[in-house]
Design an enzyme around this catalytic site. Structure first.
Site, PDB file in Angstrom:
ATOM      1  N   HIS A 275       3.164  42.372  10.789  1.00  0.00           N
ATOM      2  CA  HIS A 275       2.415  43.635  10.749  1.00  0.00           C
ATOM      3  C   HIS A 275       1.047  43.333  10.115  1.00  0.00           C
ATOM      4  O   HIS A 275       0.977  42.692   9.067  1.00  0.00           O
ATOM      5  CB  HIS A 275       3.178  44.671   9.928  1.00  0.00           C
ATOM      6  CG  HIS A 275       2.333  45.866   9.586  1.00  0.00           C
ATOM      7  ND1 HIS A 275       1.649  46.576  10.544  1.00  0.00           N
ATOM      8  CD2 HIS A 275       2.025  46.440   8.388  1.00  0.00           C
ATOM      9  CE1 HIS A 275       0.977  47.560   9.959  1.00  0.00           C
ATOM     10  NE2 HIS A 275       1.185  47.495   8.654  1.00  0.00           N
TER      11      HIS A 275
ATOM     12  N   CYS B 114       4.692  52.259   9.287  1.00  0.00           N
ATOM     13  CA  CYS B 114       4.373  51.312  10.375  1.00  0.00           C
ATOM     14  C   CYS B 114       5.610  50.650  10.970  1.00  0.00           C
ATOM     15  O   CYS B 114       5.489  49.851  11.906  1.00  0.00           O
ATOM     16  CB  CYS B 114       3.445  50.217   9.864  1.00  0.00           C
ATOM     17  SG  CYS B 114       1.913  50.850   9.206  1.00  0.00           S
TER      18      CYS B 114
ATOM     19  N   THR C 181      -9.990  49.509   6.675  1.00  0.00           N
ATOM     20  CA  THR C 181      -8.738  49.108   7.342  1.00  0.00           C
ATOM     21  C   THR C 181      -8.236  50.207   8.282  1.00  0.00           C
ATOM     22  O   THR C 181      -7.039  50.310   8.535  1.00  0.00           O
ATOM     23  CB  THR C 181      -7.645  48.726   6.314  1.00  0.00           C
ATOM     24  OG1 THR C 181      -7.342  49.861   5.492  1.00  0.00           O
ATOM     25  CG2 THR C 181      -8.094  47.586   5.431  1.00  0.00           C
TER      26      THR C 181
ATOM     27  N   LYS D 216      -1.335  36.276   3.921  1.00  0.00           N
ATOM     28  CA  LYS D 216      -0.651  36.387   2.610  1.00  0.00           C
ATOM     29  C   LYS D 216       0.868  36.379   2.817  1.00  0.00           C
ATOM     30  O   LYS D 216       1.609  35.750   2.071  1.00  0.00           O
ATOM     31  CB  LYS D 216      -1.045  37.697   1.917  1.00  0.00           C
ATOM     32  CG  LYS D 216      -2.481  37.774   1.393  1.00  0.00           C
ATOM     33  CD  LYS D 216      -2.706  39.156   0.777  1.00  0.00           C
ATOM     34  CE  LYS D 216      -4.171  39.471   0.526  1.00  0.00           C
ATOM     35  NZ  LYS D 216      -4.756  38.792  -0.616  1.00  0.00           N
TER      36      LYS D 216
ATOM     37  N   ASP E 175     -21.144  43.267   0.828  1.00  0.00           N
ATOM     38  CA  ASP E 175     -21.335  42.008   1.547  1.00  0.00           C
ATOM     39  C   ASP E 175     -20.417  42.019   2.786  1.00  0.00           C
ATOM     40  O   ASP E 175     -19.195  42.132   2.638  1.00  0.00           O
ATOM     41  CB  ASP E 175     -20.966  40.846   0.607  1.00  0.00           C
ATOM     42  CG  ASP E 175     -21.111  39.482   1.272  1.00  0.00           C
ATOM     43  OD1 ASP E 175     -21.427  39.423   2.481  1.00  0.00           O
ATOM     44  OD2 ASP E 175     -20.883  38.478   0.562  1.00  0.00           O
TER      45      ASP E 175
ATOM     46  N   GLU F  69       3.429  57.505  13.066  1.00  0.00           N
ATOM     47  CA  GLU F  69       3.313  58.213  11.786  1.00  0.00           C
ATOM     48  C   GLU F  69       2.069  59.105  11.806  1.00  0.00           C
ATOM     49  O   GLU F  69       1.609  59.558  10.767  1.00  0.00           O
ATOM     50  CB  GLU F  69       3.270  57.234  10.614  1.00  0.00           C
ATOM     51  CG  GLU F  69       2.138  56.238  10.656  1.00  0.00           C
ATOM     52  CD  GLU F  69       2.046  55.407   9.384  1.00  0.00           C
ATOM     53  OE1 GLU F  69       1.850  56.017   8.327  1.00  0.00           O
ATOM     54  OE2 GLU F  69       2.173  54.179   9.474  1.00  0.00           O
TER      55      GLU F  69
ATOM     56  N   SER G 290       5.290  51.100   5.017  1.00  0.00           N
ATOM     57  CA  SER G 290       5.226  51.528   3.617  1.00  0.00           C
ATOM     58  C   SER G 290       6.309  52.545   3.308  1.00  0.00           C
ATOM     59  O   SER G 290       6.748  53.310   4.167  1.00  0.00           O
ATOM     60  CB  SER G 290       3.856  52.138   3.332  1.00  0.00           C
ATOM     61  OG  SER G 290       2.893  51.132   3.240  1.00  0.00           O
TER      62      SER G 290
HETATM   63  P1  HMG Z   1     -10.553  46.359  -2.011  1.00  0.00           P
HETATM   64  O1  HMG Z   1     -10.322  46.698  -3.430  1.00  0.00           O
HETATM   65  O2  HMG Z   1     -11.688  47.030  -1.314  1.00  0.00           O
HETATM   66  O3  HMG Z   1     -10.821  44.834  -1.776  1.00  0.00           O
HETATM   67  O4  HMG Z   1      -9.184  46.686  -1.252  1.00  0.00           O
HETATM   68  P2  HMG Z   1     -10.681  43.581  -2.759  1.00  0.00           P
HETATM   69  O5  HMG Z   1     -11.691  43.661  -3.834  1.00  0.00           O
HETATM   70  O6  HMG Z   1      -9.241  43.391  -3.153  1.00  0.00           O
HETATM   71  O7  HMG Z   1     -11.101  42.431  -1.746  1.00  0.00           O
HETATM   72  C1  HMG Z   1     -10.325  42.159  -0.620  1.00  0.00           C
HETATM   73  C2  HMG Z   1     -10.371  40.659  -0.377  1.00  0.00           C
HETATM   74  O8  HMG Z   1     -11.715  40.313  -0.009  1.00  0.00           O
HETATM   75  C3  HMG Z   1     -10.031  39.817  -1.608  1.00  0.00           C
HETATM   76  O9  HMG Z   1      -9.381  38.667  -1.155  1.00  0.00           O
HETATM   77  C4  HMG Z   1     -11.419  39.423  -2.139  1.00  0.00           C
HETATM   78  O10 HMG Z   1     -11.420  38.215  -2.908  1.00  0.00           O
HETATM   79  C5  HMG Z   1     -12.178  39.247  -0.845  1.00  0.00           C
HETATM   80  P3  HMG Z   1      -7.907  38.323  -1.692  1.00  0.00           P
HETATM   81  O11 HMG Z   1      -7.998  38.155  -3.152  1.00  0.00           O
HETATM   82  O12 HMG Z   1      -7.033  39.512  -1.322  1.00  0.00           O
HETATM   83  O13 HMG Z   1      -7.517  37.088  -0.916  1.00  0.00           O
HETATM   84  N1  HMG Z   1     -13.627  39.393  -0.989  1.00  0.00           N
HETATM   85  C6  HMG Z   1     -14.530  38.632  -0.350  1.00  0.00           C
HETATM   86  N2  HMG Z   1     -14.386  37.580   0.493  1.00  0.00           N
HETATM   87  C7  HMG Z   1     -15.530  36.994   0.990  1.00  0.00           C
HETATM   88  N3  HMG Z   1     -16.777  37.409   0.654  1.00  0.00           N
HETATM   89  C8  HMG Z   1     -16.958  38.452  -0.186  1.00  0.00           C
HETATM   90  C9  HMG Z   1     -15.806  39.112  -0.710  1.00  0.00           C
HETATM   91  N4  HMG Z   1     -15.629  40.151  -1.554  1.00  0.00           N
HETATM   92  C10 HMG Z   1     -14.287  40.318  -1.708  1.00  0.00           C
HETATM   93  N5  HMG Z   1     -18.205  38.842  -0.500  1.00  0.00           N
HETATM   94  C11 HMG Z   1      -7.396  46.776   0.252  1.00  0.00           C
HETATM   95  C12 HMG Z   1      -8.599  45.972  -0.208  1.00  0.00           C
HETATM   96  C13 HMG Z   1      -6.662  46.023   1.329  1.00  0.00           C
HETATM   97  C14 HMG Z   1      -6.455  46.985  -0.943  1.00  0.00           C
HETATM   98  C15 HMG Z   1      -7.896  48.157   0.788  1.00  0.00           C
HETATM   99  O14 HMG Z   1      -8.644  47.946   1.944  1.00  0.00           O
HETATM  100  C16 HMG Z   1      -6.793  49.150   1.092  1.00  0.00           C
HETATM  101  O15 HMG Z   1      -6.341  49.879   0.204  1.00  0.00           O
HETATM  102  N6  HMG Z   1      -6.312  49.215   2.392  1.00  0.00           N
HETATM  103  C17 HMG Z   1      -5.266  50.147   2.801  1.00  0.00           C
HETATM  104  C18 HMG Z   1      -3.895  49.687   2.342  1.00  0.00           C
HETATM  105  C19 HMG Z   1      -3.403  48.469   3.053  1.00  0.00           C
HETATM  106  O16 HMG Z   1      -3.857  48.121   4.121  1.00  0.00           O
HETATM  107  N7  HMG Z   1      -2.361  47.815   2.472  1.00  0.00           N
HETATM  108  C20 HMG Z   1      -1.744  46.671   3.078  1.00  0.00           C
HETATM  109  C21 HMG Z   1      -0.274  46.523   2.745  1.00  0.00           C
HETATM  110  S1  HMG Z   1       0.647  48.040   3.033  1.00  0.00           S
HETATM  111  C22 HMG Z   1       0.866  48.105   4.763  1.00  0.00           C
HETATM  112  O17 HMG Z   1       0.642  47.165   5.454  1.00  0.00           O
HETATM  113  C23 HMG Z   1       1.318  49.399   5.330  1.00  0.00           C
HETATM  114  C24 HMG Z   1       0.253  50.203   6.047  1.00  0.00           C
HETATM  115  O18 HMG Z   1      -0.036  49.610   7.289  1.00  0.00           O
HETATM  116  C25 HMG Z   1       0.712  51.650   6.217  1.00  0.00           C
HETATM  117  C26 HMG Z   1       2.063  51.920   6.849  1.00  0.00           C
HETATM  118  O19 HMG Z   1       3.042  51.194   6.706  1.00  0.00           O
HETATM  119  O20 HMG Z   1       2.143  52.992   7.457  1.00  0.00           O
HETATM  120  C27 HMG Z   1      -1.043  50.264   5.250  1.00  0.00           C
END
Ligand code: HMG
Length: 398
Positions: free
Chosen positions: A241, A119, A160, A250, A37, A87, A317
């Protein structure tokens, strides 16, 4: 608002320029391909489009473009340091900043070094720059953050991805933002996201990374307060970030609760909206992301932010987080690059899903043979290819 005493001498960001890729992929294409979706991306994680590098682009070409724009306006006088935060390093030894130094024509009397901590490292670079300038206010420092966020095709992190560079001229008597003391910092050894040397895509514990981010930003905020920092209500806005923009919401709610508040999702969304416009369209740009958020705030805020305190909440991270404030300077609006940034984002060429997958799967030779990249980017610099294990760059007509 009067300037707090802690901001003397005023040192901070004098100019801020962004650059991104030639290509872009709308997340509706990704949703379509995977049968997801599209609202999961647009509402669930708060992302609409991701920047995708062409075959002749990388962190150096984006960084050179952003740095070049800073030099076009400000010249090179007084610049004695270039700190390159990334990075997505292209060499284990040589700083990507040295290529940028040559491409933009900086004088030889400049020290160049690369910094890494996921980051976070652009924020370390900014603080190091402030320290250098405090010792000699006649000196200026270029802080350049440039990254490409890459995850495996079909992984939960795929939505992402993104790419961008942010170049900042840091100096005394800055035109945009004076960096305040204190800063709150937090470090914890955690495996939430990492990329071993032999991989081109990151490994991530998605849900764990969200918990690690919130824990670290909370820790940095508590340290900031313990060091005598301002209250949450003293901030006109906070640039977090943004690995995806919903993460900032969040994080803000987390700090609000730590500060005894309980804002509604709509209140949080309204408070942060101006900081998210660019990141929604670019995706994660790792080190650059929090400074893309700052540019977005300054470029999009309707009212006058002069004298307002803005928060910067940086997370990398692994993990390191830092929280600090800055005061928006009188006359800042005349120095913004809103039209330039909008045109750059608007001018990206939209990929279809098949072309995106081809680009994602493209790898560079590792045996030292001559290799020319396809000539595709319309940006000012391009990664021309490889030979003898050396990367080659050139200017384009862009
Ligand atoms: P996921 O499992 O695909 O998604 O992973 P989900 O099932 O958790 O859904 C995401 C959100 O969408 C949830 O909302 C759902 O409810 C919602 P939340 O509960 O979080 O508020 N959702 C919907 N909303 C509307 N309509 C719908 C629908 N379906 C679901 N139909 C995840 C998501 C971010 C975990 C994944 O994309 C990921 O692993 N990303 C990479 C890691 C990341 O970005 N982490 C962030 C923190 S770490 C960080 O910031 C450091 C980083 O930048 C690296 C660095 O420092 O170098 C990553």
């Amino acid at each position: 608002m009067s300037q707090p005493e802690s901001v003397v001498p005023l040192i901070g960001i004098h100019d801020l320029a962004l650059a991104t890729s030639h290509y872009a992929l709308p997340l509706t294409s990704l949703a379509d391909h995977h049968g997801i979706d599209p609202a999961k991306f647009s509402h669930g994680i708060g992302q609409d489009v991701m920047s995708v590098l062409g075959p002749d682009e990388d962190i150096v070409t984006m960084a050179a473009e952003a740095t070049g724009r800073i030099l076009e306006r400000n010249g090179t006088e007084g610049i004695r340091t270039l700190l390159f935060a990334t990075e997505s390093g292209i060499d284990q030894s040589k700083s990507a900043g040295v290529y940028v130094h040559q491409l933009v024509g900086l004088p030889q009397q400049v020290r160049v070094v690369e910094l890494k901590q996921a980051c976070y490292s652009a924020t370390a670079a900014l603080q190091f720059a402030v320290g250098l300038i405090a010792r000699d206010p006649s000196q200026k420092v270029l802080v350049v953050a440039s990254d490409v966020a890459r995850y495996d095709l079909g992984s939960s992190g795929e939505s992402t991805q993104g790419a961008a560079a942010a170049a900042m001229l840091v100096q005394a008597d800055p035109a945009l933002l004076a960096v305040e003391n204190p800063a709150g910092v937090f470090t914890e050894d955690v495996m939430d996201f990492w990329r071993p040397n032999y991989r081109t895509t990151a490994l991530v514990d998605g849900k764990g990374s969200i918990r690690a981010y919130l824990n670290a930003i909370g820790g940095a905020w508590e340290d900031y307060r313990a060091q005598g920092g301002a209250e949450l209500s003293d901030f006109a806005s906070i640039c977090y970030h943004q690995p995806f923009t919903k993460m900032a919401a969040k994080a803000h709610r987390h700090l609000a609760v730590l500060s005894g508040g309980n804002p509604t999702p709509d209140e949080v969304a309204a408070y942060l909206a101006d900081t998210m416009s660019y990141n929604r369209l670019i995706g994660n740009s790792y080190t650059a992301s929090v400074y893309v958020a700052l540019a977005s705030l300054l470029d999009h805020h309707d009212g006058d932010l002069t004298g307002a305190r803005v928060g910067l909440a940086s997370y990398g991270s692994g993990s390191v987080a830092e929280f600090f404030g800055g005061i928006v300077q009188p006359g800042y609006r005349a120095r913004l690059r809103a039209e330039e940034h909008a045109a750059m984002i608007e001018s990206r060429v939209t990929l279809d899903h098949t072309a995106y997958e081809v680009l994602h799967k493209t790898t560079l030779p590792e045996d030292g043979r001559e290799y020319l990249t396809a000539r595709e980017t319309a940006r000012p610099f391009r990664f021309a290819g490889l030979g003898d294990h050396q990367r080659r760059y050139e200017r384009t007509l862009g």
